[in-house]
Design a protein around this motif. Structure first.
Motif, PDB file in Angstrom:
ATOM      1  N   ARG A 124      50.599  39.729  35.867  1.00  0.00           N
ATOM      2  CA  ARG A 124      50.645  39.899  37.313  1.00  0.00           C
ATOM      3  C   ARG A 124      50.001  41.200  37.770  1.00  0.00           C
ATOM      4  N   GLY A 140      47.008  31.269  33.057  1.00  0.00           N
ATOM      5  CA  GLY A 140      47.967  31.414  34.137  1.00  0.00           C
ATOM      6  C   GLY A 140      48.071  32.817  34.715  1.00  0.00           C
ATOM      7  N   LEU A 190      47.635  35.843  37.177  1.00  0.00           N
ATOM      8  CA  LEU A 190      47.483  35.872  38.631  1.00  0.00           C
ATOM      9  C   LEU A 190      46.828  37.136  39.155  1.00  0.00           C
ATOM     10  N   ASN A 208      43.556  33.286  38.446  1.00  0.00           N
ATOM     11  CA  ASN A 208      43.564  33.394  39.891  1.00  0.00           C
ATOM     12  C   ASN A 208      42.771  34.638  40.274  1.00  0.00           C
ATOM     13  N   ASN A 209      43.413  35.640  40.806  1.00  0.00           N
ATOM     14  CA  ASN A 209      42.703  36.862  41.202  1.00  0.00           C
ATOM     15  C   ASN A 209      42.606  37.814  40.011  1.00  0.00           C
ATOM     16  N   ASN A 259      44.592  33.599  47.331  1.00  0.00           N
ATOM     17  CA  ASN A 259      44.706  32.380  46.533  1.00  0.00           C
ATOM     18  C   ASN A 259      43.339  31.696  46.446  1.00  0.00           C
ATOM     19  N   ARG A 295      42.874  28.961  44.397  1.00  0.00           N
ATOM     20  CA  ARG A 295      43.000  27.584  43.928  1.00  0.00           C
ATOM     21  C   ARG A 295      43.608  26.720  45.029  1.00  0.00           C
TER      22      ARG A 295
END
Length: 252
Positions: free
Chosen positions: A144, A161, A163, A182-183, A250, A252
């Motif tokens: 994270r 996974g 983020l 993600n980012n 976000n 996705r």
């Protein structure tokens, strides 16, 4: 951290259970404010006590759930979940670690000269983690925040996974690199066995090259930023090309 510095405290892992060691560490008096440490910095003042660990022989859960502004110096190998949920200042380990090393890491700088097993830096939220050997699968899974550097190769499912944060790989990567990114940006110097669906190799923009160069210096890793390639979600690349910038909550 200077190898010749005299430690303020010494502990033998052969004589203390992990819970007993954590209690002893948390009992150390720290005169400086604990919020002085910078999770992205590799330089820390001498006001933080230096703890030297001995008797390392593959112990599991060593230095797990530490939340204290101390510096740590150790030589030897540790087992699974070494420095998991670490919230300290600065660690230098001359040795190897098992699976789950630095899982959930929150703050500080951890440098490990050897190799790491599966799940290195999984679910970490901050700090800088540098491995000067190789690492197994699932590096940075569900991370994270923070930065992970691996000088050598990494295994399958690196960044799965994840983020937020940054992963830098100096060697090659296994299969399914970046599944569910993600980012997050993965900088790769070698080759990947395969990229996950929806993840692409994108050109290294000048500002990314500058940022990567600073990150490499922070982790004391030699190498030119221009030698790395940028691995990001395809949706993120399309957003950049459309002029939407490089940071969106976000993708996705």
């Amino acid at each position: 951290m200077n190898a010749t510095d005299l430690p303020d405290h010494t502990f033998d892992l052969r004589e203390l259970h992990s819970d007993e060691l954590r209690t002893a560490i948390h009992a150390i008096e720290v005169s400086a404010p604990e919020d002085k440490s910078d999770s992205s910095s590799s330089s820390f003042g001498e006001e933080f006590p230096l703890v030297e660990l001995s008797g390392l022989s593959g112990q599991k859960a060593a230095c797990m759930r530490w939340s204290k502004s101390v510096r740590v110096r150790a030589v030897g190998d540790l087992g699974d979940f070494a420095f998991a949920w670490f919230d300290g200042v600065d660690v230098h380990l001359e040795g190897n670690v098992g699976d789950g090393a630095c899982e959930g890491m929150r703050r500080g700088v951890v440098r490990i000269t050897g190799n790491a097993g599966c799940g290195l830096g999984a679910a970490m939220t901050g700090g800088t983690l540098a491995i000067y050997g190789a690492a197994g699968p699932r590096v940075g899974a569900a991370m994270r925040g923070g930065s992970i550097f691996v000088r050598g190769d990494v295994g399958d499912d690196t960044g799965a996974g994840a983020l937020a944060g940054t992963i830098v790989v100096g060697g090659d990567a296994g299969a399914n690199l970046g599944d569910g990114l993600n980012n997050v940006t993965v900088f790769l110097r070698g080759n990947a066995q395969s990229l996950a669906p929806g993840v692409i190799e994108a050109p290294l923009r000048k500002r990314e090259e500058v940022r990567l160069g600073l990150l490499l210096m922070s982790a004391s890793i030699r190498g030119k930023a221009a030698d790395f390639r940028r691995i990001i979600p395809e949706a993120r690349w399309k957003a950049e090309e459309a002029g939407a910038g490089e940071v969106r909550p976000n993708w996705r």
